[in-house]
Design a protein around this motif. Structure first.
Motif, mmCIF file in Angstrom:
data_model
loop_
_atom_site.group_PDB
_atom_site.id
_atom_site.type_symbol
_atom_site.label_atom_id
_atom_site.label_comp_id
_atom_site.label_asym_id
_atom_site.label_seq_id
_atom_site.Cartn_x
_atom_site.Cartn_y
_atom_site.Cartn_z
ATOM 1 N N ASP A 1 -2.595 -1.479 -3.137
ATOM 2 C CA ASP A 1 -3.029 -0.810 -2.840
ATOM 3 C C ASP A 1 -2.465 0.817 -3.441
ATOM 4 O OD1 ASP A 1 -6.211 -1.016 -2.781
ATOM 5 O OD2 ASP A 1 -5.969 -2.116 -0.847
ATOM 6 N N GLY A 2 -2.762 1.628 -4.242
ATOM 7 C CA GLY A 2 -1.511 2.353 -4.765
ATOM 8 C C GLY A 2 -2.835 3.751 -4.322
ATOM 9 N N GLY A 3 -2.481 5.015 -4.038
ATOM 10 C CA GLY A 3 -2.883 5.861 -3.248
ATOM 11 C C GLY A 3 -4.176 5.803 -2.576
ATOM 12 N N CYS A 4 -4.270 4.478 -1.570
ATOM 13 C CA CYS A 4 -5.596 4.549 -0.548
ATOM 14 C C CYS A 4 -4.392 4.804 1.287
ATOM 15 C CB CYS A 4 -5.733 2.952 -0.828
ATOM 16 S SG CYS A 4 -6.240 3.313 -2.494
ATOM 17 N N SER A 5 -4.903 5.651 1.707
ATOM 18 C CA SER A 5 -5.046 6.292 3.246
ATOM 19 C C SER A 5 -5.793 4.506 3.729
ATOM 20 C CB SER A 5 -5.495 6.692 3.659
ATOM 21 O OG SER A 5 -5.424 7.232 5.123
ATOM 22 N N GLY A 6 -4.456 4.900 4.643
ATOM 23 C CA GLY A 6 -4.232 3.305 5.998
ATOM 24 C C GLY A 6 -5.058 3.548 6.971
ATOM 25 N N GLY A 7 -5.855 4.348 6.717
ATOM 26 C CA GLY A 7 -7.060 4.802 8.255
ATOM 27 C C GLY A 7 -8.237 4.347 7.915
ATOM 28 N N THR A 8 -8.197 4.138 6.780
ATOM 29 C CA THR A 8 -10.358 3.116 6.287
ATOM 30 C C THR A 8 -9.796 1.931 5.849
ATOM 31 O OG1 THR A 8 -11.987 3.712 4.951
ATOM 32 C CG2 THR A 8 -9.734 3.806 4.052
ATOM 33 N N MET A 9 -10.429 1.090 6.117
ATOM 34 C CA MET A 9 -10.337 -0.136 4.750
ATOM 35 C C MET A 9 -11.702 -0.145 3.554
ATOM 36 S SD MET A 9 -11.316 -2.658 8.324
ATOM 37 C CE MET A 9 -11.277 -4.538 7.961
ATOM 38 N N ASP A 10 -11.641 0.834 3.400
ATOM 39 C CA ASP A 10 -12.286 0.575 2.105
ATOM 40 C C ASP A 10 -11.537 0.801 1.332
ATOM 41 O OD1 ASP A 10 -14.409 1.300 0.104
ATOM 42 O OD2 ASP A 10 -14.964 3.271 0.045
ATOM 43 N N GLY B 1 3.841 -12.420 19.580
ATOM 44 C CA GLY B 1 3.745 -11.874 18.016
ATOM 45 C C GLY B 1 2.451 -10.349 18.104
ATOM 46 N N ARG B 2 1.110 -10.850 18.884
ATOM 47 C CA ARG B 2 0.142 -9.880 18.795
ATOM 48 C C ARG B 2 0.434 -8.969 20.280
ATOM 49 N NH1 ARG B 2 -2.970 -15.471 19.586
ATOM 50 N NH2 ARG B 2 -4.491 -15.102 17.602
ATOM 51 N N LEU B 3 1.216 -9.246 21.479
ATOM 52 C CA LEU B 3 1.518 -8.268 22.484
ATOM 53 C C LEU B 3 3.199 -7.262 21.805
ATOM 54 C CD1 LEU B 3 2.142 -7.100 24.841
ATOM 55 C CD2 LEU B 3 4.155 -8.485 25.120
ATOM 56 N N THR B 4 3.615 -7.360 20.817
ATOM 57 C CA THR B 4 4.072 -6.863 20.228
ATOM 58 C C THR B 4 3.610 -5.999 19.125
ATOM 59 O OG1 THR B 4 5.868 -8.308 19.982
ATOM 60 C CG2 THR B 4 6.736 -6.420 18.639
ATOM 61 N N LEU B 5 2.582 -6.038 17.995
ATOM 62 C CA LEU B 5 2.020 -5.952 17.386
ATOM 63 C C LEU B 5 0.998 -4.947 17.760
ATOM 64 C CD1 LEU B 5 0.918 -5.323 14.496
ATOM 65 C CD2 LEU B 5 -1.205 -6.690 14.814
ATOM 66 N N ASN B 6 0.309 -4.558 19.378
ATOM 67 C CA ASN B 6 -0.404 -4.003 19.666
ATOM 68 C C ASN B 6 0.269 -2.898 20.290
ATOM 69 O OD1 ASN B 6 -2.946 -5.014 19.603
ATOM 70 N ND2 ASN B 6 -2.896 -7.062 21.154
ATOM 71 N N VAL B 7 2.102 -3.516 20.512
ATOM 72 C CA VAL B 7 2.709 -2.255 20.509
ATOM 73 C C VAL B 7 3.228 -1.258 18.987
ATOM 74 C CG1 VAL B 7 5.254 -1.666 22.060
ATOM 75 C CG2 VAL B 7 3.855 -3.234 23.100
ATOM 76 N N LEU B 8 3.516 -2.146 18.654
ATOM 77 C CA LEU B 8 3.871 -1.001 17.641
ATOM 78 C C LEU B 8 2.892 -0.571 17.134
ATOM 79 C CD1 LEU B 8 5.967 -3.861 15.741
ATOM 80 C CD2 LEU B 8 6.736 -1.653 17.231
ATOM 81 N N LEU B 9 1.632 -0.562 16.603
ATOM 82 C CA LEU B 9 0.541 0.429 16.288
ATOM 83 C C LEU B 9 0.203 1.410 16.632
ATOM 84 C CD1 LEU B 9 -2.381 -2.689 15.217
ATOM 85 C CD2 LEU B 9 -1.010 -1.184 13.659
ATOM 86 N N PRO B 10 0.041 1.257 18.166
ATOM 87 C CA PRO B 10 0.227 3.349 18.686
ATOM 88 C C PRO B 10 1.332 4.239 18.112
ATOM 89 C CG PRO B 10 -0.692 1.547 20.378
ATOM 90 C CD PRO B 10 0.087 0.728 18.621
ATOM 91 N N THR C 1 -2.638 -1.159 8.247
ATOM 92 C CA THR C 1 -3.421 -0.034 8.460
ATOM 93 C C THR C 1 -3.048 0.625 9.848
ATOM 94 O OG1 THR C 1 -5.481 -0.277 9.668
ATOM 95 C CG2 THR C 1 -3.916 -2.345 9.861
ATOM 96 N N ARG C 2 -3.520 1.990 9.644
ATOM 97 C CA ARG C 2 -2.906 2.745 10.706
ATOM 98 C C ARG C 2 -4.065 2.964 11.861
ATOM 99 N NH1 ARG C 2 1.283 5.869 9.022
ATOM 100 N NH2 ARG C 2 1.688 6.266 6.745
ATOM 101 N N SER C 3 -4.592 1.913 12.031
ATOM 102 C CA SER C 3 -5.737 1.889 13.037
ATOM 103 C C SER C 3 -6.022 0.803 13.375
ATOM 104 C CB SER C 3 -7.688 2.326 12.891
ATOM 105 O OG SER C 3 -8.791 2.356 13.486
ATOM 106 N N LEU C 4 -6.228 1.111 15.025
ATOM 107 C CA LEU C 4 -5.762 0.152 16.180
ATOM 108 C C LEU C 4 -7.018 -0.569 16.155
ATOM 109 C CD1 LEU C 4 -4.499 -1.543 18.157
ATOM 110 C CD2 LEU C 4 -4.776 -0.128 19.788
ATOM 111 N N THR C 5 -8.045 -0.251 15.875
ATOM 112 C CA THR C 5 -9.972 -0.445 15.553
ATOM 113 C C THR C 5 -9.985 -1.402 14.627
ATOM 114 O OG1 THR C 5 -10.759 1.369 17.416
ATOM 115 C CG2 THR C 5 -12.010 0.121 15.865
ATOM 116 N N ASP C 6 -9.167 -1.249 13.629
ATOM 117 C CA ASP C 6 -9.382 -1.599 11.940
ATOM 118 C C ASP C 6 -8.498 -3.129 12.560
ATOM 119 O OD1 ASP C 6 -11.214 0.132 11.038
ATOM 120 O OD2 ASP C 6 -9.721 1.094 9.696
ATOM 121 N N ARG D 1 1.214 -1.402 -0.156
ATOM 122 C CA ARG D 1 0.008 -0.119 -0.177
ATOM 123 C C ARG D 1 0.832 1.160 -0.241
ATOM 124 N NH1 ARG D 1 -1.502 3.659 3.072
ATOM 125 N NH2 ARG D 1 -0.114 3.020 4.900
ATOM 126 N N LYS D 2 0.347 2.485 -0.601
ATOM 127 C CA LYS D 2 1.234 3.367 -0.777
ATOM 128 C C LYS D 2 -0.093 4.741 -0.600
ATOM 129 C CE LYS D 2 4.867 6.553 -3.085
ATOM 130 N NZ LYS D 2 4.292 7.868 -3.034
#
Length: 549
Positions: free
Chosen positions: A65-74, A136-145, A102-107, A23-24
């Motif tokens: 996904d070129g030209g798509c924001s990581g703040g949405t799942m659309d 792996g999940r613990l590391t991920l939850n630390v990195l996403l914020p 994704t850049r969203s922890l919720t997504d 993605r970009k």
């Protein structure tokens, strides 16, 4: 003993199907021969190849996904990726970095639920962890914020840069206004389009002449003038449409034409030249502000319309309050049928009132109800507050009131008025008021209130008294005329003394039949029989009534 006994047994690893997702955020540079998406895919493919001993196998289908924001799942490729996971075609998802997915922890939490439900692992090449393990999940939850923090910091830097650039008068993009062309390459200064600039100045001047954005809109439509055309980088063409009132309001308020750049609520001197003179611009703003105050006053007047929500036309459509301006800026308030307000055209045979003058209707109703319910007037009660529903018909209006008022109304009903229990609801009564309707230039207005109680005709009363004075009794009790000279007029006038007593009382009380005027009486042949007199006036009154209808 078998030949291979005692030797270690090797099994081929289970095949794991790997999908690479790239993605970009922007589409800048995607047209290059080797772009960011290619670099991400190459790194991920190399990582998958390094794990071939574990049975990893790269799927050929790209998920880019070129030209798509990581703040949405659309995102098109992400939707396709999740659909293939649901279909069981993928075992491992490989990305260059976590924030590419994704850049969203919720997504991401939603995605992890989908991954776990279908036994799919998630691998980041540069951060080297697997979501199928708890570590792996613990590391991920630390990195996403931190990824989200980086995105917010980047956004703040961009906003600060835009604010600083606008403070220097630079054009920082957006919808290009009519009158200007895009800056030349490497510049942030708008270029004046002389043809369009002349049109903008003409629009400003025309508004001052017409005094109304509504009239300006119609003039531009008649002349075929349309908005500025825009062509995007993909070739999509927009604009070229007739000016709407909203677009004209925006154009007339736009201080860009004064050579200024707007940032929030602040205006900075722009690098581009002005195309509208400050005197003309200020005059237009003064007129717009004055009209805005008038519209506010009109809206407040409409909001005070006493019958709102309770008035309907003959077909049961609600009639809503609206207003219009006449000559000299005079405000006219109406109740207009809903289909008419929504643009529906009246059929040729539609003669029912669809528009009624608000003040005339309200005043007429209030006058009639005060006469019928004088107790309310003494208690300072608004008579219109009693109305539950009003229907505007061709021959009058019908007012729905509480049934408790029936006995109070009946003794005071005037000619043509009726009050009865509402057949649809016995707790209500229907009051019919013969309000006079008049149609002028296609607009139906209620002009007069219900008929007031009749007053005595002073000419007819004086003639009756003269007839009684002319007719005296003699010495032997016989009636005789006075000694005044005999004339044809006196002979016809004295017949009033021979009218039936109830007709004479009606003349004195002002309740005589409408056709019983002095002129009509003098021209008629009065029968001596009182019963015949009553029949004659009743017949004449009935004939006159049918002739008027």
């Amino acid at each position: 003993m078998k030949p291979d006994a005692g030797r270690p047994q090797f099994r081929r690893p289970e095949q794991r199907r790997c999908a690479v997702y790239t993605r970009k955020s922007s589409d800048e540079g995607l047209d290059q021969e080797f772009n960011s998406l290619d670099a991400q895919r190459e790194a991920c493919s190399a990582y998958v190849k390094s794990q071939s001993g574990e049975g990893w196998r790269l799927l050929p289908a790209p998920y880019d996904d070129g030209g798509c924001s990581g703040g949405t799942m659309d995102r098109p490729a992400l939707r396709r990726l999740l659909a293939d996971i649901e279909a069981g075609r993928i075992d491992i998802i490989v990305v260059y970095k976590i924030d590419r997915l994704t850049r969203s922890l919720t997504d991401f939490a939603r995605m992890v639920e989908i991954f776990d439900r279908h036994g799919v692992s998630f691998v980041s090449v540069t951060q080297a962890f697997n979501t199928t393990t708890s570590m792996g999940r613990l590391t991920l939850n630390v990195l996403l914020p931190f990824a989200r923090f980086e995105r917010e910091v980047t956004g703040e830097r961009i906003r600060d840069k835009i604010a600083a650039s606008k403070a220097k008068g630079m054009w920082m993009g957006g919808v290009l206004p009519i009158g200007y062309d895009r800056p030349i390459h490497g510049s942030r200064t708008l270029v004046v389009n002389e043809t369009e600039a002349a049109l903008v100045r003409r629009i400003f001047a025309s508004y001052l002449d017409l005094g109304s954005v509504h009239a300006l809109e119609h003039q531009l439509q008649r002349e075929g003038i349309v908005s500025k055309r825009h062509v995007s980088s993909t070739g999509r063409e927009t604009g070229g449409q007739p000016f709407s009132r909203g677009a004209l309001f925006h154009l007339l308020r736009n201080r860009l034409y004064l050579g200024e750049i707007r940032h929030g609520d602040t205006y900075h001197p722009g690098l581009h030249p002005a195309i509208v003179d400050a005197t003309l611009f200020d005059a237009v703003q003064h007129r717009l502000d004055g009209n805005a105050r008038k519209r506010k006053s009109a809206r407040e007047s409409v909001a005070r319309s006493a019958l709102t929500g309770r008035i309907f036309d003959a077909d049961g459509h609600p009639m809503s309050p609206t207003f219009a301006y006449g000559k000299g800026g005079r405000l006219y308030r109406y109740y207009v049928s809903a289909p008419l307000q929504q643009g529906a055209r009246r059929s040729a045979g539609d003669t029912g009132p669809r528009r009624a003058s608000g003040p005339a209707l309200e005043e007429s109703l209030a006058t009639a109800l005060r006469r019928l319910m004088p107790e309310d007037m003494r208690m300072d009660v608004d008579p219109l507050a009693r109305i539950l529903r009003i229907e505007v018909l061709r021959d009058g209006v019908e007012v729905v009131l509480p049934i408790t008022l029936l006995r109070r109304l009946e003794p005071r009903l005037a000619t043509g008025e009726q009050a009865a229990v509402d057949p649809a609801d016995p707790t209500h009564l229907r009051l019919e008021l013969p309000l006079r309707l008049s149609t002028h230039r296609g607009r139906t207005e209620i002009l007069a209130a219900a008929p007031r109680p009749r007053k005595a005709d002073p000419v007819l009363v004086a003639a009756l008294r003269s007839a009684q004075q002319m007719f005296m009794r003699g010495t032997q009790g016989r009636p005789t005329l006075d000694a005044a000279p005999d004339t044809s007029h006196r002979r016809r006038l004295v017949r009033l003394a021979f009218l039936a007593p109830d007709l004479q009382r009606a003349i004195l009380a002002g309740e005589q039949p409408e056709n019983l005027t002095l002129a009509r009486f003098l021209d008629s042949d009065l029968p001596l029989s009182w019963a015949a007199q009553r029949r004659m006036f009743e017949v004449i009154a009935s004939e006159n009534h049918h002739r008027r209808v």
